[in-house]
Design an enzyme around this catalytic site. Structure first.
Site, short mmCIF file in Angstrom:
data_model
loop_
_atom_site.label_atom_id
_atom_site.label_comp_id
_atom_site.label_asym_id
_atom_site.label_seq_id
_atom_site.Cartn_x
_atom_site.Cartn_y
_atom_site.Cartn_z
N ASN A 161 -11.07 -9.67 -4.55
CA ASN A 161 -9.86 -9.59 -3.73
C ASN A 161 -10.30 -9.68 -2.26
O ASN A 161 -10.89 -8.75 -1.73
CB ASN A 161 -9.17 -8.24 -4.02
N TRP A 162 -9.99 -10.80 -1.65
CA TRP A 162 -10.47 -11.04 -0.28
C TRP A 162 -9.57 -10.39 0.77
O TRP A 162 -9.88 -10.45 1.97
CB TRP A 162 -10.57 -12.55 -0.01
N LYS A 163 -8.46 -9.84 0.35
CA LYS A 163 -7.53 -9.17 1.27
C LYS A 163 -7.21 -10.08 2.47
O LYS A 163 -7.18 -11.29 2.32
CB LYS A 163 -8.10 -7.82 1.70
N HIS A 201 -1.55 -3.62 -6.07
CA HIS A 201 -2.74 -3.12 -5.38
C HIS A 201 -2.38 -1.87 -4.58
O HIS A 201 -1.28 -1.78 -4.02
CB HIS A 201 -3.34 -4.20 -4.47
N GLU A 247 -3.09 -0.92 -1.74
CA GLU A 247 -2.68 -1.16 -0.34
C GLU A 247 -1.23 -1.64 -0.29
O GLU A 247 -0.51 -1.30 0.66
CB GLU A 247 -3.65 -2.17 0.30
N GLU A 302 -7.94 1.31 -10.48
CA GLU A 302 -8.56 1.44 -9.16
C GLU A 302 -8.20 2.80 -8.56
O GLU A 302 -7.13 2.93 -7.92
CB GLU A 302 -8.07 0.33 -8.23
N GLY A 321 -12.59 0.96 -0.88
CA GLY A 321 -13.01 0.74 0.50
C GLY A 321 -13.62 1.97 1.16
O GLY A 321 -13.82 2.01 2.37
N SER A 355 -15.19 0.29 -4.66
CA SER A 355 -16.54 0.33 -4.11
C SER A 355 -17.63 -0.11 -5.11
O SER A 355 -18.72 0.45 -5.14
CB SER A 355 -16.86 1.71 -3.55
N GLY A 374 -13.50 -5.60 -3.84
CA GLY A 374 -12.97 -5.84 -2.51
C GLY A 374 -14.07 -6.25 -1.55
O GLY A 374 -14.50 -7.40 -1.51
N GLY A 375 -14.57 -5.28 -0.80
CA GLY A 375 -15.55 -5.55 0.25
C GLY A 375 -16.72 -6.42 -0.18
O GLY A 375 -17.09 -7.39 0.52
#
Ligand code: PEP
Length: 251
Positions: free
Chosen positions: A9-11, A95, A97, A167, A173, A213, A234-235
């Site tokens: 997920n590149w956000k 998600h 977020e 998640e 994150g 993470s 994610g990151g």
């Protein structure tokens, strides 16, 4: 056999040029000998070029969100039909977020899931508890209710297009990861919850990804748990070497 999946997920990261660079890097670095589906979710503006760029690879492209309506006066929103028309048939929904910053509820997500399925899209459905809910031992209840409210209305045959992504919000994150035992405990609970409602066959077949993470250093241990079928990243999905090393964790 359940499908193993690693999705990135590149956000809201990477402009058009950076997207091309990362895709090229991924094509170079992703291992060919790991049996897994690989999916990337760039931002809306780069979906079309990502589809084109990846057309002769086995890397799938997902959207990070979608509106529930077919069309209409919803400024700034994107419909299922628009995604399908550029060759995107996977969408991440729910998600944390989106839930936290855009107030998406499970009732709304049920509508989005219905629309995506109507358009024969695959859904990566995200859910998971917040820190205070885990600390107060509410995590199983919270997760069960998220599943019930967003997915329990589905027909059995809809499940072939559902991928679950557990998640825990406290691990997204933050650098804080659920231990492999915590992940397994929850994934097993999720599978049993699905089994109770939809039966053994569907529960056994649905892929349940872990997100929060995941890094090259912890991927293998988390992915080796029997009910963990891969990860939503994610990151670490923003660096091809890290993402490739995470995929290696499935080997
Ligand atoms: C995510 O955003 O879905 C996620 C899991 O992020 P991170 O890997 O950075 O925790």
């Amino acid at each position: 056999m359940r499908t193993k999946i690693v999705a990135g997920n590149w956000k809201m990261h990477k402009n058009a040029e950076e997207t091309e660079d990362l895709l090229n890097d991924l094509i170079d670095k992703l291992p060919n000998d790991v049996e897994a589906r690989i999916i990337v979710a760039p931002t809306f503006t780069n979906l079309s070029s990502a589809v084109e760029h990846l057309q002769f690879t086995n890397i799938g492209v997902a959207a990070q969100n979608m509106h529930q309506a077919e069309a209409g006066a919803f400024t700034g929103e994107i419909s299922a039909n628009m995604l399908k028309s550029i060759g995107v048939d996977i969408v991440i929904l729910g998600h944390s977020e989106r839930r936290a910053y855009f107030h998406e509820t499970d009732a709304l997500l049920a509508e989005k899931v219905n629309t995506a399925l109507k358009h024969e899209m695959e859904v990566i459905f995200c859910f998971g508890e917040e820190l205070k809910e885990r600390q107060s031992q509410q995590h199983f209840n919270v997760v069960e209710n998220q599943l019930k409210d967003a997915l329990f209305h589905l027909e059995k045959n809809a499940w072939k297009n559902i991928i679950l992504a557990y998640e825990p919000v406290w691990a997204i994150g933050t650098g804080e990861t659920a231990s492999p035992e915590q992940a397994q405990e929850m994934h097993q609970f999720i599978r049993r919850t699905i089994e109770t409602k939809f039966g053994r066959e569907i529960a056994d077949e649905v892929s349940i990804l872990y997100g929060g993470s995941v890094k090259p250093e912890n991927a293998k241990e988390i992915f080796s748990q029997p009910d963990v079928d891969g990860g939503l990243i994610g990151g670490a999905a923003l660096k091809a070497t890290d993402f490739a090393a995470i995929v290696e964790g499935l080997a």
